[in-house]
Write a protein that holds these residues in place. Structure first.
Motif, PDB file in Angstrom:
ATOM      1  N   ARG A   1       2.303 -15.139 -28.870  1.00 52.18           N
ATOM      2  CA  ARG A   1       2.383 -14.444 -27.034  1.00 52.18           C
ATOM      3  C   ARG A   1       1.063 -15.525 -26.821  1.00 52.18           C
ATOM      4  N   LEU A   2       0.149 -16.239 -27.937  1.00 52.77           N
ATOM      5  CA  LEU A   2      -1.152 -16.355 -27.449  1.00 52.77           C
ATOM      6  C   LEU A   2      -0.636 -17.572 -26.618  1.00 52.77           C
ATOM      7  N   SER A   3      -1.388 -17.865 -25.574  1.00 56.04           N
ATOM      8  CA  SER A   3      -0.635 -18.931 -25.054  1.00 56.04           C
ATOM      9  C   SER A   3      -2.203 -20.694 -24.856  1.00 56.04           C
ATOM     10  N   SER A   4      -1.927 -21.176 -24.708  1.00 59.95           N
ATOM     11  CA  SER A   4      -2.202 -22.578 -25.167  1.00 59.95           C
ATOM     12  C   SER A   4      -3.682 -22.735 -24.779  1.00 59.95           C
ATOM     13  N   GLU A   5      -4.042 -22.667 -24.390  1.00 57.02           N
ATOM     14  CA  GLU A   5      -5.371 -22.367 -24.056  1.00 57.02           C
ATOM     15  C   GLU A   5      -6.511 -20.752 -24.836  1.00 57.02           C
ATOM     16  N   GLU A   6      -5.672 -19.961 -24.690  1.00 54.28           N
ATOM     17  CA  GLU A   6      -6.067 -19.200 -25.687  1.00 54.28           C
ATOM     18  C   GLU A   6      -6.206 -19.520 -26.811  1.00 54.28           C
ATOM     19  N   LEU A   7      -4.865 -19.712 -27.541  1.00 54.38           N
ATOM     20  CA  LEU A   7      -5.788 -20.913 -29.226  1.00 54.38           C
ATOM     21  C   LEU A   7      -6.429 -22.142 -28.898  1.00 54.38           C
ATOM     22  N   GLU A   8      -7.146 -22.877 -28.102  1.00 54.79           N
ATOM     23  CA  GLU A   8      -7.590 -23.623 -28.171  1.00 54.79           C
ATOM     24  C   GLU A   8      -9.344 -22.735 -27.916  1.00 54.79           C
ATOM     25  N   ARG A   9      -9.441 -22.414 -27.187  1.00 52.89           N
ATOM     26  CA  ARG A   9     -10.760 -21.404 -27.149  1.00 52.89           C
ATOM     27  C   ARG A   9     -11.121 -20.943 -28.390  1.00 52.89           C
ATOM     28  N   MET A  10      -9.884 -19.747 -29.112  1.00 46.54           N
ATOM     29  CA  MET A  10      -9.831 -19.341 -30.027  1.00 46.54           C
ATOM     30  C   MET A  10     -11.029 -20.264 -31.036  1.00 46.54           C
TER      31      MET A  10
END
Length: 165
Positions: free
Chosen positions: A19-28
């Motif tokens: 469910r995570l967006s691409s931006e959320e994955l990168e930040r994480m």
């Protein structure tokens, strides 16, 4: 009962990751991959959108590690390995690792398939560009390979790097 609860927890974690967006994955993940003392793997959903995420993560690592001369080739080769994993493995996630040892940079993409990759000898001017990914990896990486893992495989490339003293 405990196994059922563990499996349910695992499935919930996979669903949350997907469910995570691409931006959320990168930040994480960017901080974790940039930390040379950590040797962890980050998990990305096995979907085409993970290719750009993996490329940007690897670019961030190379910039953080002052490996600017490897930016272009590192980005391209990461893209090829992730695309192959997404296209050919049936799992819900892929793993990405970036590591450095004296004189070498290593990027590895892991998936759930135990089928080892093979290079396709394509015609000189193909109508379809598919099947050329490993040829690109073979041409540009200083070395590359694949390792069978207990649950799947890891396909990797290594680039020579100059260590600063």
């Amino acid at each position: 009962m405990v196994a059922d609860a563990s499996w349910a927890c695992f499935q919930d974690a996979l669903a949350a990751l997907e469910r995570l967006s691409s931006e959320e994955l990168e930040r994480m993940y960017v901080g974790r991959l940039c930390d040379q003392s950590a040797s962890g793997e980050v998990r990305l959903p096995s979907r085409p959108e993970s290719g750009p995420v993996a490329r940007r993560l690897v670019l961030s690592v190379l910039e953080t590690w002052d490996l600017h001369q490897q930016l272009e080739v590192g980005e391209l080769l990461t893209s090829e390995l992730v695309a192959n994993a997404v296209r050919h493995a049936a799992g819900r996630t892929i793993g990405l690792q970036v590591s450095r040892k004296p004189g070498w940079l290593r990027v590895e993409v892991r998936d759930s398939s135990r089928a080892l990759p093979c290079m396709i000898l394509a015609e000189p001017l193909p109508i379809n560009e598919r099947g050329r990914g490993l040829r690109v990896v073979d041409d540009l990486a200083d070395r590359w390979g694949a390792d069978l893992l207990p649950r799947g495989k890891g396909v990797w490339f290594e680039l020579k790097v100059r260590d600063r003293h």
